[in-house]
Design a protein around this motif. Structure first.
Motif, mmCIF file in Angstrom:
data_model
loop_
_atom_site.group_PDB
_atom_site.id
_atom_site.type_symbol
_atom_site.label_atom_id
_atom_site.label_comp_id
_atom_site.label_asym_id
_atom_site.label_seq_id
_atom_site.Cartn_x
_atom_site.Cartn_y
_atom_site.Cartn_z
ATOM 1 N N ASN A 183 11.210 15.453 -1.229
ATOM 2 C CA ASN A 183 11.591 14.074 -1.565
ATOM 3 C C ASN A 183 10.525 13.308 -2.343
ATOM 4 O O ASN A 183 10.853 12.595 -3.298
ATOM 5 N N PRO A 184 9.233 13.404 -1.959
ATOM 6 C CA PRO A 184 8.228 12.676 -2.759
ATOM 7 C C PRO A 184 8.240 13.082 -4.227
ATOM 8 O O PRO A 184 8.097 12.241 -5.115
ATOM 9 N N ARG A 185 8.433 14.371 -4.496
ATOM 10 C CA ARG A 185 8.457 14.814 -5.889
ATOM 11 C C ARG A 185 9.724 14.346 -6.598
ATOM 12 O O ARG A 185 9.681 13.960 -7.770
ATOM 13 N N LEU A 186 10.855 14.384 -5.919
ATOM 14 C CA LEU A 186 12.096 13.901 -6.516
ATOM 15 C C LEU A 186 11.975 12.428 -6.895
ATOM 16 O O LEU A 186 12.414 12.004 -7.968
ATOM 17 N N ILE A 187 11.364 11.641 -6.003
ATOM 18 C CA ILE A 187 11.170 10.211 -6.277
ATOM 19 C C ILE A 187 10.217 10.021 -7.438
ATOM 20 O O ILE A 187 10.457 9.226 -8.351
ATOM 21 N N ASN A 188 9.111 10.774 -7.402
ATOM 22 C CA ASN A 188 8.105 10.642 -8.449
ATOM 23 C C ASN A 188 8.648 10.986 -9.830
ATOM 24 O O ASN A 188 8.330 10.337 -10.829
ATOM 25 N N GLU A 189 9.512 12.005 -9.889
ATOM 26 C CA GLU A 189 10.054 12.452 -11.171
ATOM 27 C C GLU A 189 11.342 11.721 -11.559
ATOM 28 O O GLU A 189 11.950 12.030 -12.580
ATOM 29 N N ASP B 67 11.012 21.110 -12.460
ATOM 30 C CA ASP B 67 10.147 21.440 -13.598
ATOM 31 C C ASP B 67 10.917 21.345 -14.914
ATOM 32 O O ASP B 67 10.418 20.798 -15.911
ATOM 33 N N ALA B 68 12.136 21.884 -14.935
ATOM 34 C CA ALA B 68 12.946 21.855 -16.156
ATOM 35 C C ALA B 68 13.288 20.418 -16.539
ATOM 36 O O ALA B 68 13.259 20.058 -17.725
ATOM 37 N N LEU B 69 13.562 19.579 -15.551
ATOM 38 C CA LEU B 69 13.940 18.194 -15.830
ATOM 39 C C LEU B 69 12.764 17.355 -16.324
ATOM 40 O O LEU B 69 12.972 16.272 -16.881
ATOM 41 N N LEU C 194 12.907 15.956 -19.781
ATOM 42 C CA LEU C 194 13.784 14.829 -20.107
ATOM 43 C C LEU C 194 13.070 13.514 -19.825
ATOM 44 O O LEU C 194 12.277 13.412 -18.890
ATOM 45 N N ARG C 195 13.367 12.501 -20.606
ATOM 46 C CA ARG C 195 12.768 11.193 -20.393
ATOM 47 C C ARG C 195 13.529 10.389 -19.341
ATOM 48 O O ARG C 195 12.950 9.564 -18.637
ATOM 49 N N SER C 196 14.825 10.606 -19.244
ATOM 50 C CA SER C 196 15.646 9.827 -18.317
ATOM 51 C C SER C 196 16.898 10.614 -17.966
ATOM 52 O O SER C 196 17.103 11.726 -18.464
#
Length: 371
Positions: free
Chosen positions: A238-244, A278-280, A283-285
């Motif tokens: 979750n922290p990485r999902l939020i950060n990215e 990583d793949a995402l 993307l910028r948004s």
């Protein structure tokens, strides 16, 4: 992209972190740099581990390290310079007294340090262990291949295990502080995090042992709900999902069950999800991921999709082979381990990719079919 909110308080302690790191570095390399340059190098390092809106490969700190490397006449001294520049940031993170440092920020900063260590190892490996010019015999070539294989395996294992070990050390530090303050409720929560990180280490070791020809540490097959497996993994991700800034959509029927080796399948899903993030990052948004379940009479299918760039066509036939990767800092072992684990669980992993989305399909035979 704005900086993550959980790093705002940490950045307010910027001077304390940089000063501490500079002090450690000047003791390690006395008389090499004046205080002004050393502080600027420390500032670049602090920015690197906190500025997630700048891709690692483009961050000024990597350039600063390479410039510092060139100061030394001998390559060995330059490698030592880079090694200690990174290692002392981890020590600084452990030792600076910062009450504002949350668990989420601590784990993210350590992850960034891990990324840099991986980058440095790959760069050093390529420059220091290139084949000899006169090495033309088949025996020597085979020897070099085996040494390279061992080195890549060692690098991958060190990278995957170091992060949870570092987190455990940090949690123990926080645990000791809260016990001294009689804050037992928070101390108990840290014990939960330590247990999760130990599970993560066991999961990584299980993955590496999946390549073994002998059934070392074979895990027992158990009935477990898909939701239970995902809840554990997502608590760590979750922290990485939020950060990215990744939007994750779940479509998991409450009764969806698997008959699998729990730790192994957790690693498979963790690897696939991390690869998707990583793949995402390209993307910028509008970064989107989804996890969904499909069933038929024989199998349960978990589909993990993302709307990032398509997988290069040249990787289609080899993507599940060891050491195949298009990532500059990748080890190429993640998907190979996933494939082996899925086969050990009477299942399989495949993928499809186009301009709109990439989907990894995990196929699990139902327990009634296996028995």
């Amino acid at each position: 992209m704005d900086k993550p909110n959980f790093l705002t308080d940490v950045r307010s302690m910027k001077h304390a972190y940089i000063s501490y790191w500079s002090k450690l570095f000047s003791k390690r390399f006395p008389d090499h740099y004046d205080a002004t340059y050393l502080y600027s190098l420390g500032e670049a390092g602090f920015n690197y581990i906190t500025e997630y809106h700048i891709a690692a490969d483009f961050h000024p700190f990597q350039r600063s390290l390479m410039e510092g490397f060139l100061v030394f006449e001998k390559q060995e001294e330059g490698v030592a310079f880079i090694f200690w520049a990174v290692l002392l940031w981890r020590q600084t993170l452990h030792e600076v007294e910062d009450s504002s440092l949350t668990l989420a920020a601590y784990k993210q900063m350590n992850s960034r340090i891990d990324d840099l260590e991986s980058f440095i190892f790959v760069k050093y490996w390529k420059s220091d262990l290139s084949p000899d010019q006169d090495n033309s015999s088949a025996i020597n070539l085979q020897h070099d291949d085996r040494i390279s294989l061992l080195g890549k395996m060692a690098a991958s294992m060190a990278h995957e295990i170091r992060n949870p070990m570092t987190s455990i050390k940090g949690f123990l530090k926080l645990l000791r502080h809260n016990i001294n303050e009689n804050n037992y409720e928070r101390a108990d929560s840290y014990l939960g995090f330590i247990e999760d990180e130990c599970d993560q280490i066991l999961m990584q070791v299980t993955g590496f042992l999946s390549f073994s020809r002998k059934p070392i540490m074979d895990e027992e097959m158990v009935h477990i709900s898909v939701r239970q497996v995902l809840d554990h993994i997502l608590s760590l991700l979750n922290p990485r999902l939020i950060n990215e800034n990744v939007d994750l959509l779940l479509d998991i029927p409450p009764g969806a069950m698997l008959y699998v080796q729990k730790m192994g399948i957790q690693q498979v899903l963790s690897n696939v999800l991390n690869n998707g993030i990583d793949a995402l990052s390209e993307l910028r948004s509008d970064k989107k991921m989804s996890i969904s379940i499909v069933e038929d009479s024989f199998n349960t299918y978990i589909q993990v999709a993302n709307n990032g760039p398509r997988v290069p066509e040249e990787l289609y036939s080899t993507i599940f082979n060891p050491f195949v990767t298009d990532k500059e800092n990748g080890t190429g072992l993640g998907l190979a381990i996933c494939k082996q684990i899925m086969l050990n669980n009477e299942g399989d992993i495949t993928f499809t990719s186009n301009e709109k989305e990439t989907v990894f399909m995990l196929t699990f035979r139902k327990a009634s079919i296996i028995s």
